[in-house]
Each structure stands twice: as structure tokens, then as C-alpha cells.
Design a protein around this motif. Structure first.
Motif, mmCIF file in Angstrom:
data_model
loop_
_atom_site.group_PDB
_atom_site.id
_atom_site.type_symbol
_atom_site.label_atom_id
_atom_site.label_comp_id
_atom_site.label_asym_id
_atom_site.label_seq_id
_atom_site.Cartn_x
_atom_site.Cartn_y
_atom_site.Cartn_z
ATOM 1 N N ASP A 1 0.812 -1.220 0.000
ATOM 2 C CA ASP A 1 0.000 0.000 0.000
ATOM 3 C C ASP A 1 0.849 1.275 0.000
ATOM 4 O O ASP A 1 0.328 2.374 0.234
ATOM 5 N N CYS A 2 2.146 1.132 -0.260
ATOM 6 C CA CYS A 2 3.037 2.292 -0.317
ATOM 7 C C CYS A 2 3.685 2.400 -1.697
ATOM 8 O O CYS A 2 4.028 1.383 -2.307
ATOM 9 N N THR A 3 3.827 3.612 -2.182
ATOM 10 C CA THR A 3 4.717 3.863 -3.308
ATOM 11 C C THR A 3 5.880 4.683 -2.773
ATOM 12 O O THR A 3 5.675 5.602 -1.973
ATOM 13 N N HIS A 4 7.088 4.346 -3.187
ATOM 14 C CA HIS A 4 8.248 5.058 -2.659
ATOM 15 C C HIS A 4 8.880 5.892 -3.760
ATOM 16 O O HIS A 4 8.494 5.812 -4.932
ATOM 17 N N ASN A 5 9.858 6.711 -3.384
ATOM 18 C CA ASN A 5 10.443 7.685 -4.300
ATOM 19 C C ASN A 5 11.885 7.381 -4.668
ATOM 20 O O ASN A 5 12.577 8.242 -5.205
ATOM 21 N N ALA A 6 12.343 6.164 -4.353
ATOM 22 C CA ALA A 6 13.734 5.796 -4.658
ATOM 23 C C ALA A 6 14.705 6.798 -4.037
ATOM 24 O O ALA A 6 15.672 7.216 -4.664
ATOM 25 N N HIS A 7 14.433 7.165 -2.780
ATOM 26 C CA HIS A 7 15.327 8.119 -2.123
ATOM 27 C C HIS A 7 16.715 7.530 -1.892
ATOM 28 O O HIS A 7 17.721 8.216 -2.037
ATOM 29 N N MET A 8 16.760 6.263 -1.508
ATOM 30 C CA MET A 8 18.056 5.642 -1.216
ATOM 31 C C MET A 8 17.971 4.159 -1.544
ATOM 32 O O MET A 8 16.879 3.606 -1.712
ATOM 33 N N TYR A 9 19.140 3.525 -1.621
ATOM 34 C CA TYR A 9 19.166 2.066 -1.642
ATOM 35 C C TYR A 9 20.095 1.608 -0.534
ATOM 36 O O TYR A 9 21.260 2.004 -0.476
ATOM 37 N N TYR A 10 19.543 0.786 0.361
ATOM 38 C CA TYR A 10 20.331 0.267 1.475
ATOM 39 C C TYR A 10 20.277 -1.247 1.477
ATOM 40 O O TYR A 10 19.393 -1.871 0.888
ATOM 41 N N LEU A 11 21.244 -1.854 2.162
ATOM 42 C CA LEU A 11 21.265 -3.287 2.410
ATOM 43 C C LEU A 11 21.493 -3.509 3.893
ATOM 44 O O LEU A 11 22.167 -2.709 4.555
ATOM 45 N N LEU A 12 20.952 -4.590 4.417
ATOM 46 C CA LEU A 12 21.273 -5.030 5.768
ATOM 47 C C LEU A 12 22.276 -6.161 5.672
ATOM 48 O O LEU A 12 21.995 -7.215 5.093
ATOM 49 N N MET A 13 23.462 -5.909 6.214
ATOM 50 C CA MET A 13 24.523 -6.906 6.209
ATOM 51 C C MET A 13 24.330 -7.883 7.366
ATOM 52 O O MET A 13 23.545 -7.630 8.287
ATOM 53 N N PRO A 14 25.047 -9.017 7.374
ATOM 54 C CA PRO A 14 24.840 -10.020 8.423
ATOM 55 C C PRO A 14 25.269 -9.566 9.812
ATOM 56 O O PRO A 14 24.755 -10.066 10.811
ATOM 57 N N SER A 15 26.231 -8.620 9.892
ATOM 58 C CA SER A 15 26.763 -8.232 11.188
ATOM 59 C C SER A 15 27.433 -6.867 11.070
ATOM 60 O O SER A 15 27.686 -6.359 9.963
ATOM 61 N N LEU A 16 27.745 -6.280 12.219
ATOM 62 C CA LEU A 16 28.485 -5.019 12.252
ATOM 63 C C LEU A 16 29.867 -5.192 11.627
ATOM 64 O O LEU A 16 30.325 -4.337 10.853
ATOM 65 N N ASP A 17 30.531 -6.295 11.925
ATOM 66 C CA ASP A 17 31.863 -6.526 11.357
ATOM 67 C C ASP A 17 31.809 -6.609 9.831
ATOM 68 O O ASP A 17 32.668 -6.054 9.134
ATOM 69 N N ALA A 18 30.794 -7.306 9.318
ATOM 70 C CA ALA A 18 30.663 -7.438 7.864
ATOM 71 C C ALA A 18 30.434 -6.077 7.224
ATOM 72 O O ALA A 18 31.002 -5.761 6.168
ATOM 73 N N ARG A 19 29.606 -5.252 7.855
ATOM 74 C CA ARG A 19 29.360 -3.917 7.304
ATOM 75 C C ARG A 19 30.621 -3.068 7.343
ATOM 76 O O ARG A 19 30.938 -2.361 6.385
ATOM 77 N N THR A 20 31.344 -3.137 8.447
ATOM 78 C CA THR A 20 32.564 -2.353 8.576
ATOM 79 C C THR A 20 33.577 -2.737 7.516
ATOM 80 O O THR A 20 34.215 -1.875 6.892
ATOM 81 N N ARG A 21 33.726 -4.051 7.287
ATOM 82 C CA ARG A 21 34.661 -4.507 6.251
ATOM 83 C C ARG A 21 34.207 -4.057 4.866
ATOM 84 O O ARG A 21 35.025 -3.668 4.025
ATOM 85 N N LEU A 22 32.903 -4.111 4.625
ATOM 86 C CA LEU A 22 32.386 -3.709 3.316
ATOM 87 C C LEU A 22 32.662 -2.235 3.047
ATOM 88 O O LEU A 22 33.169 -1.879 1.984
ATOM 89 N N ILE A 23 32.334 -1.367 3.998
ATOM 90 C CA ILE A 23 32.545 0.072 3.797
ATOM 91 C C ILE A 23 34.024 0.372 3.598
ATOM 92 O O ILE A 23 34.404 1.167 2.729
#
Length: 382
Positions: A287-309
């Protein structure tokens, strides 16, 4: 090898400088000139709001909202903790207490099922945040507010051109706030707007925006002189900002279409990664239409996100995380309080990564996506 892809790159439609030149030639560079009025009309047409008022930031619009609902020291405003600091600061400046509740695991918006447990005799308002331009569950929230006599304020900083059940975000509650910061869809460098949806607030909103004076009534010929009549501040943007914004608003449909194509490309690319349990993609309710403001992903863990960035940074690719939860921040602990477990907020804050997103990025996808794929698949390895 470095490919140099920034996180954000401001987009111009091609008429911004022309309009700024026109504003200068007309001899009106301070606020509330012809381009400001044009933006007001454009925003009212886009959103259906009763009245739109440009401000110098979304923060300013939220501060105006806090004044309009007559917050007093000790009054409480319920809001998510997973948001930008301005959402809370606007109310803290009036002496009010931000009361933080958890977010939903799907949309990352305020969990509407947690709101009623946070209501006390001091609660005055609910401030929702439409994260990533995806609408909160507004029917439920508006019903809760009606039962308890509360005002609903929409922080729609990321939500221009998005809808909930066909209704534009920012125009559902009594008051809404938009942002035109350079990272948003429609931009003016800095800038924002207050959407006044309850007509009872219009007259006072004009006064607060004009430093607490009835100057707007004076220019309409409704009074023969203007004077200080209420609290307020200088919340007007210059006509230069309004001229830039007018060019953007005229092309908002084209801007959103190009951004949606980028979002769709990201979403299709990330589908195999999600299917393999490596990431989680954004969720958009039916029931929502969005505006493509951003694209995000949820990584498996804080460590995985830190390594990715870190890995992406080494290759010249800008990717960022979002929001240290306000309930855990020093000022949040001093000025606010949390109700209930904040497990989803804490978890999402550790794992979310925002990918580069700007018009023109589609021309770089052949370089970017293979790099992202390799970096993401490798981020979970020690």
C-alpha cells in the motif's frame, strides 16, 4: 584499482542558474518573492497540503511544528530512535521529552504497535519518520492519535513524492516537514518546507516563520503595519534558494523516474544475494509507493558492514551507515527516554549500509556492480 564513485552527486535540471539570474534581475533576493510563491504552489499541488511554507531546512520546519503544537517543558513526543537528530532536537528545544520506541524490522519505520504503551498524561504528539521514503502505517497511527487527543507530525524529510494508500507523505498528519538538502531527491543545497494540513495552524505558522511578526498579513494589506505578536524566528530561505528549488520541482517527475530506474537496477542485482542469505534488501509494503530516495542493504553483522565500507573506500566508492540510535546517544540519554526493548533499532543501526545513489550513476553500474558483488561476498569472511 580505484574507480571513484562518490556516495552522492547533486543533480541539476538545467534551469537553476537561469532562475537565480531572473530572481536577481527582479531585484528581490530576500525571502518570500515570486519564486518562493511558485514553490508554495508547486508543493501544494504535489502534496495536497492546505498550505506549504518554504523554510531554510527541514530542521526549521520541525522546529516550527514544535512551536505550533504549543509544547511546554515536560511534555512528551513519541518518535523512533532510528532517525536524524533534528527529529528530536526540534522538540527538546521547547523543553519537551523525546520518548523513543522501536522500529519495525521490515520498513524500519516506527513500530505502530509500540506507540500506545509509550503514551502518558504528558504525551502531546507523535512524530513519525518515513524512512527511505517509505510510508509508516499511518491509518493505525492516526487512529491512535485520535483516541488519545494527540497531534501527528510527519518527518517526511526523505518522503517527497512518496505515498501511503494514495496519500502523499507529509500531508496526512496535522503538520509535515520536507527536506531539500543536497542528498534528497529534489534539492536546493539546503532547504525545507513545512506542510500545514490542519487549517487551524496556518495563521500562526506564518507568524512564527516571520520572526513572530504579522508581516505576511501586512504585505497582503490586511493590517496597516506589522509588529511582534508571538514567538518565532527567521525561518525563510532566500529567493536564490527558492529559484533553484523551483527548477527542481518542475522536473520532479523526471527526477523520480530516473532515480526509480537506478533503485530497480540495484534491487534486481541484490536479489540473488538476498536469496543466498548474504544480505537483506529494502521492503516496500503493497500500500506504499516510494520515491527511490536511497538504496540500502542489511549486512549479516556489524563486522561485515565495517569490512564492506572499508573495502569500498579503498576502491574509491562511497558507502555509509545510517544513524547512531538517538536513545543511546549522550544527548538522547540526557533529554529523552526509551520505552520497551529497542532490539530492532540497535540491530539495524549496526548492520545497515547505504550504497551510492545519484542521477548519472546508472552509467557507472557496469563498473560498480561487479565490485559491490565481490566486496559484499567477501565481507563476511574473517
Amino acid at each position: 584499482m580505484s574507480i571513484q564513485i562518490p556516495f552522492n552527486k547533486p543533480y541539476m535540471t538545467g534551469r537553476e542558474l537561469e532562475y537565480i539570474t531572473q530572481a536577481h534581475a527582479a531585484g528581490h533576493l530576500s525571502g518570500d518573492g515570486p519564486f518562493t510563491r511558485r514553490c508554495h504552489e508547486q508543493l501544494e499541488a504535489m502534496t495536497g497540503a492546505h498550505t506549504a511554507l518554504l523554510t531554510h531546512s527541514c530542521t526549521a520546519a520541525l522546529e516550527m511544528a514544535a512551536m505550533l503544537v504549543d509544547l511546554n517543558p515536560g511534555d512528551e513526543v513519541i518518535m523512533p530512535s532510528f532517525t536524524f537528530v533534528s527529529t528530536a532536537n526540534a522538540f527538546v528545544l521547547r523543553g519537551a521529552v523525546p520518548v523513543f520506541v522501536d522500529i519495525r524490522p521490515d520498513t524500519l519505520n516506527i513500530d505502530e504497535t509500540q506507540i500506545e504503551a509509550a503514551i502518558t498524561p504528558r504525551t502531546k504528539a507523535i512524530c513519525v519518520v518515513h524512512y527511505a521514503g517509505v510510508g509508516c502505517e499511518m491509518d493505525v497511527i492516526m487512529a491512535i492519535a485520535a483516541r488519545h487527543g494527540l497531534v501527528v507530525i510527519e518527518d517526511a524529510a526523505q518522503g517527497i513524492s512518496s505515498t501511503y494508500k494514495g496519500r502523499p507523505l507529509g500531508a496526512i498528519g496535522a503538520l509535515g516537514a520536507l527536506s531539500f538538502h543536497e542528498t534528497k531527491n529534489v534539492i536546493s543545497g539546503e532547504g525545507g518546507a513545512l506542510l500545514v494540513n490542519d487549517p487551524a495552524y496556518v495563521a500562526r505558522a506564518e507568524i512564527i516563520r516571520e520572526k513572530g511578526t504579522n508581516r505576511s498579513r501586512f504585505f497582503r494589506g490586511q493590517v496597516d503595519k506589522y509588529t511582534w505578536v508571538d514567538i518565532g524566528s527567521s525561518y525563510l530561505p532566500s529567493e536564490i534558494i527558492a529559484a533553484f528549488l523551483a527548477a527542481q520541482l518542475e522536473h520532479s517527475a523526471q527526477i523520480n523516474a530516473r532515480r526509480m530506474a537506478i533503485w530497480d537496477r540495484y534491487h534486481a542485482w541484490a536479489e540473488p544475494l538476498e536469496r543466498q542469505g548474504i544480505v537483506r534488501r529494502p521492503v516496500i509494503p503493497a500500500d506504499c509507493t516510494h520515491n527511490a530516495h536511497m538504496y540500502y542493504l542489511l549486512m549479516p553483522s556489524l563486522d561485515a558492514r565495517t569490512r564492506l565500507i572499508g573495502n569500498l573506500k579503498e576502491h574509491g566508492v562511497g558507502a555509509v551507515f545510517h544513524y547512531i540510535p538517538l536513545h543511546s546517544a549522550p544527548a538522547g540519554q540526557l533529554h529523552g527516554r526509551a520505552v520497551g526493548a529497542m532490539g530492532v533499532t540497535n540491530d539495524v543501526s549496526d548492520r545497515l549500509v547505504r550504497l551510492p545513489f545519484w542521477i548519472g550513476l546508472e552509467e557507472r553500474f557496469d563498473e560498480l556492480l561487479p565490485l559491490l558483488d565481490t566486496a559484499i561476498r567477501g565481507s563476511g569472511r574473517q
